[in-house]
Design a protein around this motif. Structure first.
Motif, PDB file in Angstrom:
ATOM      1  N   ALA A 101       0.277   1.434  -9.330  1.00  0.00           N
ATOM      2  CA  ALA A 101       0.457   2.885  -9.306  1.00  0.00           C
ATOM      3  C   ALA A 101       0.641   3.459 -10.719  1.00  0.00           C
ATOM      4  N   GLN A 102       1.223   2.661 -11.616  1.00  0.00           N
ATOM      5  CA  GLN A 102       1.397   3.132 -12.995  1.00  0.00           C
ATOM      6  C   GLN A 102       0.060   3.261 -13.705  1.00  0.00           C
ATOM      7  N   ALA A 103      -0.933   2.511 -13.241  1.00  0.00           N
ATOM      8  CA  ALA A 103      -2.234   2.486 -13.933  1.00  0.00           C
ATOM      9  C   ALA A 103      -3.262   3.417 -13.320  1.00  0.00           C
ATOM     10  N   LEU A 104      -3.000   3.905 -12.107  1.00  0.00           N
ATOM     11  CA  LEU A 104      -3.983   4.765 -11.440  1.00  0.00           C
ATOM     12  C   LEU A 104      -4.151   6.094 -12.174  1.00  0.00           C
ATOM     13  N   GLY A 111       0.815  -1.218   0.000  1.00  0.00           N
ATOM     14  CA  GLY A 111       0.000   0.000   0.000  1.00  0.00           C
ATOM     15  C   GLY A 111       0.843   1.259   0.000  1.00  0.00           C
ATOM     16  N   LEU A 112       1.903   1.277   0.826  1.00  0.00           N
ATOM     17  CA  LEU A 112       2.779   2.452   0.873  1.00  0.00           C
ATOM     18  C   LEU A 112       3.506   2.649  -0.456  1.00  0.00           C
ATOM     19  N   MET A 113       3.965   1.552  -1.047  1.00  0.00           N
ATOM     20  CA  MET A 113       4.662   1.650  -2.329  1.00  0.00           C
ATOM     21  C   MET A 113       3.731   2.209  -3.402  1.00  0.00           C
ATOM     22  N   CYS A 114       2.531   1.672  -3.457  1.00  0.00           N
ATOM     23  CA  CYS A 114       1.558   2.121  -4.451  1.00  0.00           C
ATOM     24  C   CYS A 114       1.229   3.598  -4.258  1.00  0.00           C
ATOM     25  N   ALA A 115       0.981   4.001  -3.019  1.00  0.00           N
ATOM     26  CA  ALA A 115       0.617   5.390  -2.730  1.00  0.00           C
ATOM     27  C   ALA A 115       1.752   6.346  -3.068  1.00  0.00           C
ATOM     28  N   ALA A 116       2.987   5.972  -2.701  1.00  0.00           N
ATOM     29  CA  ALA A 116       4.135   6.846  -2.954  1.00  0.00           C
ATOM     30  C   ALA A 116       4.348   7.073  -4.446  1.00  0.00           C
ATOM     31  N   VAL A 117       4.309   5.992  -5.209  1.00  0.00           N
ATOM     32  CA  VAL A 117       4.550   6.103  -6.650  1.00  0.00           C
ATOM     33  C   VAL A 117       3.425   6.865  -7.335  1.00  0.00           C
ATOM     34  N   ALA A 118       2.181   6.553  -6.959  1.00  0.00           N
ATOM     35  CA  ALA A 118       1.045   7.254  -7.564  1.00  0.00           C
ATOM     36  C   ALA A 118       1.074   8.740  -7.204  1.00  0.00           C
TER      37      ALA A 118
END
Length: 385
Positions: free
Chosen positions: A382-385, A15-22
């Motif tokens: 995150a690349q797709a959000l 979750g943290l990785m996804c949020a940071a990248v997005a």
């Protein structure tokens, strides 16, 4: 009502990785977690030093109903990519056996790094906030006073419930009509029946090759008050099914005929003496008794020694069970990969719904593989959000 581009449920590794990248891609992101702070499982991992990845990461080191599903995400975000992030934050690290990378200092450094990356992306957090109802209408997801066109399930599996883990991800997936592969404990100690004599060896460890089905792992095996643990056993536990034995080579690397050769070289020696030089004394004594091989080698027929060799190379333990989700490091099973895009982690029949990390039916071996899946799947979403 607060408007976001994405709401991430779970402030763990994925979750943290996804949020940071997005967030750093310009998305307005809210992370919601029922815990009071981020990364609770990260903090206890690797003995508090966080085995944050493994340089040997490859798709064949993950279990899934679809063994090819993890390939895309793992190829696009690699251990080298995460290590680059670690080094940019000045975190000292070291490599242990089999490609395992750990912090020199503390797992807290990895959590601080991820939160810093989230700050760079202006990510909002809502800690200590249990997720109640998730409403979905008109292409938007609403939780409390927040809404967004995208929702990321990153709440993990039910392993280590004392850390707040639960099957929430599965309940939410079923709510949206997604199938769930039956979850079971993985990387977990196995138990032996109360009358099993090997339980008396609690605290004894020895190097073995352990097998369950077609999977085999070399490493330490530890006898416990309840049964078997240690890296080799934890690894095969992910493949073990209730009612099946695990087969253990207690003296790996021995050539066929070693006992008969020893009989000719040292006929006055005993099997117990030979085993005492190869395994811990208490284990050697237990094995000698179980094999019924007392007295000097010279007095034991070659056929009996050959049978003992086979038994030691294929010692069968029949676990009564495992220590369950309470002691499991991860979960095998989870939200079915058939429901998700391997490129984006988005649900095929629910646009805007994503699933990352341990909640997905992708489970790695012991040794940093599950963290690498968390980073890679979070990055992919995150690349797709």
């Amino acid at each position: 009502m607060k408007n976001y581009d994405a709401i991430v449920l779970g402030a763990g590794a994925a979750g943290l990785m996804c949020a940071a990248v997005a967030g750093q891609r310009g998305k307005r992101v809210l992370v919601i977690d029922h815990a009071e702070k981020a990364g609770k499982k990260i903090l206890i991992s690797g003995g508090g030093r966080c085995n944050f990845t493994n340089t040997g990461t490859a798709p064949d080191r993950f279990l899934s109903a679809n063994p090819h599903f993890a390939r895309s995400a793992l190829a696009r975000y690699t251990p080298a990519d995460f290590l680059g992030l670690v080094e940019r934050h000045g975190i000292a690290w070291h490599e242990k056996t089999l490609g395992q990378l750990f912090c020199d200092g503390s797992a807290r450094q990895i959590v601080a790094m991820l939160l810093d990356e989230c700050d760079k992306g202006a990510v909002d957090f809502a800690f200590g906030r249990p997720v109640g109802a998730v409403d979905h209408a008109d292409g938007r997801f609403r939780i409390g006073d927040a809404h967004a066109p995208a929702l990321v399930i990153a709440t993990g599996g039910p392993s280590i419930p004392k850390m707040g883990a639960s099957g929430f991800a599965y309940d939410l997936a079923r709510h949206f009509g997604l199938k769930v592969v039956e979850p079971r404990p993985a990387l977990v100690p196995l138990t032996l029946g109360g009358d099993d004599p090997f339980r008396a060896l609690a605290g004894v460890a020895t190097g073995v090759v352990a097998r369950a089905g077609k999977a085999a792992f070399r490493g330490a095996m530890l006898f416990t008050h309840r049964g078997l643990s240690g890296p080799a056993v934890l690894q095969v536990s992910s493949y073990w099914r209730h009612g099946e034995p695990i087969v253990v080579d207690l003296l790996p690397g021995r050539d066929e005929g070693w006992l008969r050769d020893a009989k000719r070289a040292t006929p006055r020696a005993s099997v117990g003496k030979l085993l005492a030089g190869a395994v811990p004394q208490r284990l050697g004594e237990a094995l000698t008794g179980a094999l019924g091989l007392s007295g000097e080698l010279a007095n034991l027929p070659d056929a009996k020694l050959a049978a003992a060799e086979r038994a030691l190379a294929e010692w069968r333990f029949l676990p009564s069970g495992s220590e369950g989700f309470a002691k499991a490091e991860v979960t095998v099973g989870g939200i079915s990969t058939a429901e998700l895009s391997s490129q984006t982690m988005e649900a095929k029949k629910v646009p805007g719904l994503y699933v990352v990390g341990e909640a997905v039916d992708v489970t790695g071996w012991l040794g940093g593989y599950n963290f690498q899946w968390a980073w890679a799947s979070g990055w992919a979403a995150a690349q797709a959000l």
